[in-house]
Design an enzyme around this catalytic site. Structure first.
Site, mmCIF file in Angstrom:
data_model
loop_
_atom_site.group_PDB
_atom_site.id
_atom_site.type_symbol
_atom_site.label_atom_id
_atom_site.label_comp_id
_atom_site.label_asym_id
_atom_site.label_seq_id
_atom_site.Cartn_x
_atom_site.Cartn_y
_atom_site.Cartn_z
ATOM 1 N N ASP A 35 3.388 2.435 8.329
ATOM 2 C CA ASP A 35 2.144 1.780 8.024
ATOM 3 C C ASP A 35 2.555 0.369 7.131
ATOM 4 O O ASP A 35 2.015 0.134 5.909
ATOM 5 C CB ASP A 35 0.989 2.639 7.142
ATOM 6 N N ASP A 64 0.844 -1.086 0.053
ATOM 7 C CA ASP A 64 -0.020 -0.013 0.002
ATOM 8 C C ASP A 64 0.838 1.538 0.057
ATOM 9 O O ASP A 64 0.587 2.205 0.653
ATOM 10 C CB ASP A 64 -0.726 0.085 1.488
#
Length: 251
Positions: free
Chosen positions: A203, A187
């Site tokens: 993240d 991502d």
């Protein structure tokens, strides 16, 4: 004042000292865990959230000796991202034995997964926040920034700060992640790259091993996301094919 009433008042005062900003979205269990973590890490107090997403919020925590930690707290009362979490967690061989029968157990597994991914990346030389500990739905990392103010995200930089050298640094981190950590972020974009003294990848909960199903497709998407951002800022980028060759990957 009765003894038990005095203890309740003292406890409330301690809570008020420990939590500079009380967040109503946090569960009572989470507050208990934060108190335990504060004791273990010598934390003086927690400040208000510095980032908020669909899965978690991140809070600065200041120790008595002036050090800051980033405390990521995953929501345990939401199922908004449950399907995605299940997909990335149960598609990971490291968590095949996990049978999350409820959302809380699933979130705890997700927090453990991010801690594990951070650990692998950190030990492999990827610039990520150093993982400190994970306790149920709470992940503690080194703080990237200064005095409780987080470093800017790539998307928050001014036009003149976005350079070819910065792009090369991001691609270099991608290379280390894939070739040494053997992980694909899954991502990656300007929303989860921090720029401080150097580039930091953040993240990483959804990161999967390079040999996992769909890993190459996710890697290509990561490359295209990064290229799209830098290209939009006038930076000449490498082709996806050239980057894949650099990563020793053929489509």
């Amino acid at each position: 004042m009765k003894l038990f009433e005095k203890k309740k008042v003292e406890k409330r005062r301690k809570d008020e000292d420990l939590f500079k900003v009380v967040d109503s979205t946090l569960s009572p269990r989470t507050y208990v865990l934060l108190e335990e973590i504060a004791s273990k890490l010598n934390i003086d107090y927690y400040l208000g959230a510095i980032s908020s997403g669909k899965e978690a919020k991140v809070y600065p925590a200041k120790t008595f000796d002036g050090k800051y930690y980033a405390v990521k707290i995953y929501y345990v009362s939401t199922s908004a991202s449950k399907r995605a979490i299940q997909k990335y967690t149960f598609g990971d061989k490291r968590f095949e034995d996990i049978k999350a029968t409820n959302t809380r157990k699933l979130i705890i597994t997700w927090a453990r997964k991010e801690f594990k991914n951070l650990s692998i990346m950190y030990e492999s030389g990827v610039n990520v926040p150093k993982p400190i500990l994970v306790k149920e739905n709470i992940l503690v990392m080194d703080f990237i920034g200064e005095n409780g103010k987080r470093a800017p995200l790539l998307k928050e930089l001014s036009e003149d700060e976005i350079t070819k050298d910065l792009y090369d640094e991001v691609i270099s981190q991608l290379e280390i992640m894939v070739n040494k950590a053997k992980l694909v972020h899954g991502d990656l974009s300007e929303y989860n790259i921090m720029v401080w003294d150097k580039v930091y990848i953040i993240d990483v909960s959804q990161a999967i091993f390079i040999e996992s199903e769909n890993a190459i497709d996710l890697l290509i998407r990561d490359i295209e996301n990064v290229n799209k951002f830098f290209s939009s800022k006038g930076i000449e980028v490498y082709s996806t094919e050239d980057i894949l060759k650099r990563l020793n990957i053929t489509k």
